[in-house]
Design an enzyme around this catalytic site. Structure first.
Site: not given
Length: 429
Positions: A162, A204, A309, A334, A364, A385
């Protein structure tokens, strides 16, 4: 005290043109805190649940129900609260929702309120958000993990992995690291153009060319690093986010058209690590492949950063399981996976106590909200990130980090190479 006097919410658009929730909190001293909630394309099955309307508007992705949850259910319960009591307020939001995954009110409603309250309280105290959340020891500027080549769910291409990222580990400051990344990003565009490859952008901000295989993406990035005048592995390292759950089917990983077992995929990663200056692998295996993750951590955990993640989803229970079973050595953080500011801070603290590294992350579907930049410094996470150095919703976070570094002045430290075990000479945790 900074008493909450009013709360409002609205439906706005994120960077993918999908609706999201924005919340405003008014305090009794006139301070207003505003926050906008992001949304992911590649989402873990165990994330907190965002509330979508599911009707004809916006293809079912409207958030009027979440907005209504803020104004009709949350606001009456927390008006009158002291905004500086973030932990008490977040606990009340969790209690009010009453579900384990925030599905009744919606994590997008709850997080919007939690973030807006934190920002209002910081402004009321005349403190920058990073200082308000992190206290006097907040000083570490993160390595920007820049997603400059997109595949998988973030792009329409035949590349399975990805994200292919660069990490400017050799810079002395965050500002210099950002320059390293930007110059490499522009060099990559020139390399792609020179090969006759597409330079369209993914969600992104990274380029999304159609490539023959995953190694070609890494080769192109190494060429771009050199073209920009930097040394691969010294000035700039590389990283990947495989998002392996996305290509996991019936107990096999379908990579480059070939079904592979976890053991075979681990060998593939070992070959990549041996061939490239890789410092970090994110989601290299699927979110429920705990056995495979243990094998991978045993094989590569002493060499490179292995970031969980989807397997952890910023959830302390899942992070604790990973720590206890020696799965991964780093956690992606996140805010919208867990749904409140204090739960996010708790997840970072849990990881750090166990010797795991942390990387604060965008989604995203982003907005101009810069909260994650402040959270990265507040927690001394060491890594962030937030996409390529392109598209304003990504650049907003980088610009905020530039401001923070300037404000910290001599107290600022850039994490740099020390953030990664491979080239820092340290253990992976």
């Amino acid at each position: 005290m900074a008493v909450i006097e009013a709360i409002g919410a609205r439906e706005i658009l994120d960077s993918r043109g999908n609706p999201t929730v924005e919340v405003e909190v008014l305090l009794d001293d006139g301070t207003v805190g505003r926050a906008a909630v992001p949304s992911g394309a590649s989402t873990g099955a165990f994330e907190a649940v965002e509330k979508r309307d599911g009707d004809d508007r916006y293809g079912g992705k409207g958030v009027r129900q979440a907005v209504q949850a803020v104004t009709d259910q949350i606001a009456p319960e927390i008006i009158g609260f002291d905004a500086t009591e973030q932990r008490v307020l977040d606990a009340r939001l969790i209690e009010l929702d009453g579900t384990p995954n925030k599905s009744r009110l919606g994590a997008n409603a709850i997080l919007g309120v939690s973030m807006a309250v934190a920002r209002a309280a910081a402004d009321s105290a005349d403190l920058p958000l990073f200082r308000y959340l992190g206290g006097p020891n907040a000083h570490l500027l993160p390595v920007p993990m820049m997603n400059i080549l997109n595949g998988g769910a973030h792009a329409d291409s035949n590349v399975d992995i990805q994200e292919f990222l660069i990490a400017p580990i050799g810079a002395a400051t965050f500002a210099e690291a950002l320059r390293y990344g930007v110059e490499t990003y522009h060099a990559l565009k020139a390399v792609l153009k020179g090969r006759g490859l597409a330079t369209g952008l993914g969600d992104e901000g990274g380029f999304a060319p159609n490539l023959a295989h995953n190694r070609e993406a890494l080769d192109l990035i190494l060429e771009a690093i050199g073209k920009a005048g930097f040394r691969p592995g010294r000035d700039i390292a590389v990283a990947i986010d495989a998002a392996a759950t996305e290509f996991y089917r019936d107990g096999r990983y379908i990579l480059e058209g070939q079904p592979r077992t976890a053991a075979e995929l681990i060998r593939y990663y070992e070959e990549l690590v041996a061939s490239y200056p890789l410092v970090s692998l994110e989601d290299p295996l699927a979110e429920e492949d705990w056995d495979g993750w243990r094998e991978l951590t045993a094989a590569l955990g002493g060499t490179v950063q292995l970031v969980g993640d989807d397997i952890f989803v910023t959830n302390p229970e899942r992070i604790s399981r990973g720590i206890q079973t020696s799965v991964a050595n780093a956690v992606l953080i996140k805010l919208n996976q867990i749904g409140t500011v204090t739960e996010t801070l708790d997840a970072v603290e849990l990881a750090h106590r166990a010797g795991y590294r942390t990387m604060i992350s965008h989604r995203s579907g982003e907005t101009e909200d810069t909260t994650i930049a402040d959270v990265a410094v507040a927690t001394n996470a060491g890594q962030i990130k937030t996409g390529a150095p392109a598209r304003s919703e990504r650049v907003a976070k980088y610009n905020q980090l530039l401001r923070i570094e300037e404000e910290l002045d001599d107290a600022a430290r850039y994490a740099g190479v020390a953030a990664f075990p491979r080239f820092a000479g340290g253990s992976a945790g």
